[in-house]
Design a protein around this motif. Structure first.
Motif, short mmCIF file in Angstrom:
data_model
loop_
_atom_site.label_atom_id
_atom_site.label_comp_id
_atom_site.label_asym_id
_atom_site.label_seq_id
_atom_site.Cartn_x
_atom_site.Cartn_y
_atom_site.Cartn_z
N ARG A 26 0.84 -1.19 0.00
CA ARG A 26 0.00 0.00 0.00
C ARG A 26 0.88 1.24 0.00
O ARG A 26 2.00 1.22 0.47
CB ARG A 26 -0.92 0.02 1.23
CG ARG A 26 -1.89 -1.16 1.26
CD ARG A 26 -2.74 -1.13 2.53
NE ARG A 26 -3.71 -2.19 2.51
CZ ARG A 26 -3.49 -3.41 2.95
NH1 ARG A 26 -2.30 -3.72 3.41
NH2 ARG A 26 -4.43 -4.33 2.89
N GLY A 27 0.32 2.32 -0.47
CA GLY A 27 1.08 3.55 -0.41
C GLY A 27 0.32 4.72 -0.95
O GLY A 27 -0.19 4.68 -2.06
N MET A 28 0.21 5.77 -0.15
CA MET A 28 -0.50 6.98 -0.58
C MET A 28 -0.06 8.12 0.30
O MET A 28 0.16 7.97 1.48
CB MET A 28 -2.01 6.78 -0.45
CG MET A 28 -2.86 7.98 -0.84
SD MET A 28 -3.05 9.27 0.42
CE MET A 28 -3.99 8.42 1.68
N ILE A 82 8.29 7.71 -4.78
CA ILE A 82 7.59 7.10 -5.91
C ILE A 82 8.56 6.22 -6.71
O ILE A 82 8.23 5.09 -7.09
CB ILE A 82 6.95 8.17 -6.80
CG1 ILE A 82 5.83 8.88 -6.04
CG2 ILE A 82 6.42 7.56 -8.09
CD1 ILE A 82 5.25 10.08 -6.78
N VAL A 83 9.76 6.72 -6.96
CA VAL A 83 10.77 5.96 -7.69
C VAL A 83 11.07 4.64 -6.99
O VAL A 83 11.16 3.58 -7.62
CB VAL A 83 12.06 6.79 -7.86
CG1 VAL A 83 13.23 5.91 -8.29
CG2 VAL A 83 11.85 7.90 -8.88
N THR A 110 10.32 -1.48 -6.95
CA THR A 110 9.85 -2.72 -6.30
C THR A 110 8.50 -3.17 -6.85
O THR A 110 7.89 -4.08 -6.30
CB THR A 110 9.76 -2.52 -4.78
OG1 THR A 110 8.90 -1.40 -4.48
CG2 THR A 110 11.13 -2.27 -4.18
N LYS A 111 8.04 -2.47 -7.91
CA LYS A 111 6.78 -2.81 -8.58
C LYS A 111 5.59 -2.78 -7.62
O LYS A 111 4.71 -3.64 -7.64
CB LYS A 111 6.88 -4.17 -9.27
CG LYS A 111 7.88 -4.18 -10.43
CD LYS A 111 7.95 -5.53 -11.10
CE LYS A 111 8.77 -5.45 -12.40
NZ LYS A 111 10.14 -4.96 -12.17
N GLU A 112 5.58 -1.75 -6.75
CA GLU A 112 4.47 -1.53 -5.84
C GLU A 112 3.72 -0.27 -6.26
O GLU A 112 4.31 0.66 -6.80
CB GLU A 112 4.97 -1.35 -4.40
CG GLU A 112 5.69 -2.55 -3.83
CD GLU A 112 6.23 -2.25 -2.44
OE1 GLU A 112 5.42 -2.25 -1.49
OE2 GLU A 112 7.44 -1.99 -2.31
#
Length: 294
Positions: free
Chosen positions: A6-8, A54-55, A60-62
């Protein structure tokens, strides 16, 4: 921040001006002014950190998404010299962020990927008033952590030794991805959802999984449609208040004004400003006064 899929980050009123209006010491000990496009000596590192986060997720293809809400233009007259300079540096910073993401997408050989799949900028508006200024600042990270207050999300407010600001940071230890092993749905999640309901005029199931491309595209569609309604001659009620910030992002990370919207509606002033006509030191002092006066 939990290390899972997850990530936001949702940021309200991020001050993204690239403050390169300073000097660095050259090898001979003298002072050398920075060029307008140079990133060396920038003392606002938060935009760079966001781009690099973001990079790291791309590598890591997340999935990871950053939603940034900024004022349509800084306080003051959009066509004044100081505001034009701020808008110029702001545009340079946004382009720097997108180009970093674009380069990584190219290196990772992601097909049909666009920098705006990961990073987007918005502003708020009312159809009747034509301009809505968000007066508080804040950031929500992964629905786990929130910072909110008068402190802007920039280097000078966060450094702790410049502006006099107040901000509160909070998290709920029992509502984290690590502890719950699922998406946290505590009070911070509730706060973010209520904020989105106000800004977007609705609540959708995709809002829960804010990092997903489905959510990013839904919000962008609402923001783009609202911008068209906002700038139309005929009155059309907006869905919420969120507007697409009037810039067009290229697949290479280039930033240009939206075609036909090079100027702000009604009030004028170039969306991407102008390069400062004064030497960097004078421009920096002008911007400092603009910021201090807020």
């Amino acid at each position: 921040m939990a290390q899972d899929n997850r990530g936001m980050i949702y940021i309200a009123k991020l001050k993204v001006q690239l403050l390169t209006m300073c000097s660095r010491t050259s090898s001979n000990g003298g002072k050398k002014p920075l060029s307008a496009l140079s990133l060396h000596g920038a003392n606002n590192l938060i935009p760079m950190e966001l781009a690099l986060k973001i990079v790291s997720k791309i590598r890591t293809k997340e999935r990871f998404s950053v939603y940034v809400v900024i004022p349509m233009w800084p306080e003051g007259e959009p066509d004044s010299d100081s505001v034009r300079a701020i808008l110029y540096w702001q545009g340079q910073t946004i382009q720097m962020m997108y180009q970093i993401i674009s380069q990584e997408l190219k290196s990772a050989n992601f097909e049909n990927a666009h920098p705006s799949d990961y990073l987007n900028f918005y502003c708020l508006g009312n159809r009747e008033e034509r301009h809505r200024e968000e007066s508080s600042s804040g950031m929500v990270v992964d629905d786990e952590y929130v910072i909110i207050g008068s402190a802007n999300i920039n280097q000078r407010s966060m450094a702790g030794h410049r502006d006099t600001k107040i901000a509160m940071g909070a998290y709920q230890p029992h509502y984290t991805c690590t502890r719950k092993k699922e998406h946290p749905c505590g009070q911070i999640y509730g706060y973010r959802m209520s904020l989105w309901a106000e800004h977007l005029g609705c609540i959708e199931n995709c809002f829960k999984y804010h990092e997903n491309l489905e959510c990013v595209r839904y919000i962008n569609n609402v923001a783009e449609d609202n911008w068209k309604r906002y700038t139309a001659d005929e009155y059309n009620q907006l869905q919420g208040h969120i507007l697409k910030y009037p810039i067009e992002i290229g697949v290479d990370g280039s930033v240009n004004p939206l075609p036909g919207h090079e100027l702000f509606p009604d009030v004028g002033g170039l969306v991407l400003g102008n390069p400062p006509i004064f030497p960097p030191v004078i421009t920096a002092l002008s911007i400092e006064r603009n910021e201090i006066g807020k």
